[in-house]
Motif scaffolding. Structure first.
Motif, PDB file in Angstrom:
ATOM      1  N   LEU A  44      16.410 103.395  61.029  1.00  0.00           N
ATOM      2  CA  LEU A  44      17.923 102.923  61.061  1.00  0.00           C
ATOM      3  C   LEU A  44      18.913 103.925  61.521  1.00  0.00           C
ATOM      4  O   LEU A  44      19.590 103.604  62.498  1.00  0.00           O
ATOM      5  N   GLU A  45      18.625 105.258  61.409  1.00  0.00           N
ATOM      6  CA  GLU A  45      19.321 106.323  62.011  1.00  0.00           C
ATOM      7  C   GLU A  45      19.196 106.449  63.394  1.00  0.00           C
ATOM      8  O   GLU A  45      20.154 106.366  64.404  1.00  0.00           O
ATOM      9  N   GLU A  46      18.075 106.162  63.882  1.00  0.00           N
ATOM     10  CA  GLU A  46      17.764 106.364  65.444  1.00  0.00           C
ATOM     11  C   GLU A  46      18.090 105.106  65.957  1.00  0.00           C
ATOM     12  O   GLU A  46      18.556 105.044  67.068  1.00  0.00           O
ATOM     13  N   ASP A  47      18.279 103.951  65.326  1.00  0.00           N
ATOM     14  CA  ASP A  47      18.588 102.490  65.949  1.00  0.00           C
ATOM     15  C   ASP A  47      20.202 102.776  65.961  1.00  0.00           C
ATOM     16  O   ASP A  47      20.726 102.643  67.237  1.00  0.00           O
ATOM     17  N   SER A  48      20.869 103.482  65.138  1.00  0.00           N
ATOM     18  CA  SER A  48      22.270 103.586  65.339  1.00  0.00           C
ATOM     19  C   SER A  48      22.748 104.883  66.291  1.00  0.00           C
ATOM     20  O   SER A  48      23.590 104.476  67.296  1.00  0.00           O
ATOM     21  N   LYS A  49      21.684 105.633  66.704  1.00  0.00           N
ATOM     22  CA  LYS A  49      21.978 106.850  67.696  1.00  0.00           C
ATOM     23  C   LYS A  49      21.577 106.128  69.269  1.00  0.00           C
ATOM     24  O   LYS A  49      22.361 106.258  70.056  1.00  0.00           O
ATOM     25  N   TYR A  78      18.850  93.383  54.590  1.00  0.00           N
ATOM     26  CA  TYR A  78      17.749  94.356  55.074  1.00  0.00           C
ATOM     27  C   TYR A  78      18.216  95.871  54.831  1.00  0.00           C
ATOM     28  O   TYR A  78      17.495  96.598  54.114  1.00  0.00           O
ATOM     29  N   GLU A  79      19.437  96.094  55.214  1.00  0.00           N
ATOM     30  CA  GLU A  79      20.025  97.463  54.808  1.00  0.00           C
ATOM     31  C   GLU A  79      20.339  97.765  53.504  1.00  0.00           C
ATOM     32  O   GLU A  79      19.653  98.852  52.937  1.00  0.00           O
ATOM     33  N   ARG A  80      20.685  96.864  52.700  1.00  0.00           N
ATOM     34  CA  ARG A  80      20.711  97.091  51.136  1.00  0.00           C
ATOM     35  C   ARG A  80      19.435  97.102  50.465  1.00  0.00           C
ATOM     36  O   ARG A  80      19.147  97.952  49.625  1.00  0.00           O
ATOM     37  N   VAL A  81      18.456  96.308  50.997  1.00  0.00           N
ATOM     38  CA  VAL A  81      17.080  96.245  50.380  1.00  0.00           C
ATOM     39  C   VAL A  81      16.473  97.639  50.766  1.00  0.00           C
ATOM     40  O   VAL A  81      15.942  98.307  49.811  1.00  0.00           O
ATOM     41  N   LEU A  82      16.865  98.457  51.978  1.00  0.00           N
ATOM     42  CA  LEU A  82      16.138  99.987  52.088  1.00  0.00           C
ATOM     43  C   LEU A  82      16.677 100.777  51.399  1.00  0.00           C
ATOM     44  O   LEU A  82      16.078 101.613  50.819  1.00  0.00           O
ATOM     45  N   LEU A  83      18.048 100.688  50.727  1.00  0.00           N
ATOM     46  CA  LEU A  83      18.609 101.619  50.158  1.00  0.00           C
ATOM     47  C   LEU A  83      18.057 101.463  48.696  1.00  0.00           C
ATOM     48  O   LEU A  83      17.813 102.593  48.032  1.00  0.00           O
ATOM     49  N   ALA A 142      14.848 104.291  56.622  1.00  0.00           N
ATOM     50  CA  ALA A 142      16.296 105.041  56.959  1.00  0.00           C
ATOM     51  C   ALA A 142      16.311 105.700  58.136  1.00  0.00           C
ATOM     52  O   ALA A 142      17.064 105.764  58.798  1.00  0.00           O
ATOM     53  N   ARG A 143      15.038 106.717  58.339  1.00  0.00           N
ATOM     54  CA  ARG A 143      15.188 107.238  59.542  1.00  0.00           C
ATOM     55  C   ARG A 143      14.953 106.380  60.770  1.00  0.00           C
ATOM     56  O   ARG A 143      15.973 106.631  61.721  1.00  0.00           O
TER      57      ARG A 143
END
Length: 164
Positions: free
Chosen positions: A149-154, A56-61, A146-147
């Motif tokens: 993903l950032e929010e999930d990380s925070k 999932y993360e790499r497909v986003l990239l 990506a945004r």
């Protein structure tokens, strides 16, 4: 000549994902394989991620990189491979651990579409197509994802509030 590395260097190298790309054109745009990973993707080591999360993360990239190269009047669609299902205008992407990716969107006829894909069967073709005239601005799903993903990380870093 043999290169000597410290144990720390060897462990760091082993923890970093490896990627490589070769293009036929010397002026080819930079692709996801050669760009540095966003900090959100490096906080958790790849070996701690499920195959679904890591895919999932790499497909986003890849989607974000593809969208960076689009013209203002183009949008990305996902070409469904391995069959005659057509294309899917990407409106969302998700994963369900340990091994499922889901793509949400609409097909070329405007029908609501959902592709559920096992990571072992993952084949994605990104296609630039003209955006619909009624859309005032192209939708860039890669940047929205990506945004998120950032929010999930925070959110993972913020300890839950304790009630008194």
């Amino acid at each position: 000549m043999t290169e000597i590395r410290t144990t720390a260097e060897a462990q760091e190298e082993a923890a970093l994902p490896r990627a490589k790309v070769v293009h036929t054109a010397s002026d080819a745009p930079q692709t996801a394989e050669v760009k540095p990973l966003p900090p959100e993707l490096t906080r958790e080591p790849p070996e701690d991620k499920s195959p679904a999360q890591w895919a999932y993360e790499r497909v986003l990239l890849y989607i974000q990189n593809f969208e960076e190269q689009l013209k203002e009047d183009e949008e990305v669609v996902l070409g469904l491979t391995g069959g005659e299902a057509g294309v899917l205008q990407i409106e969302g992407i998700g994963f369900f651990d340990p091994d499922i990716l889901t793509f949400y969107g609409t097909d070329e006829y405007g029908a609501r579409t959902q592709l559920i894909q096992h990571v072992n069967q993952l084949n994605v073709m990104l296609i630039a197509q003209p955006k619909l005239p009624e859309d005032e601005a192209p939708r860039r799903i890669g940047f929205r994802l990506a945004r998120a993903l950032e929010e999930d990380s925070k959110a993972q870093k913020t300890p839950p509030k304790q009630e008194a």
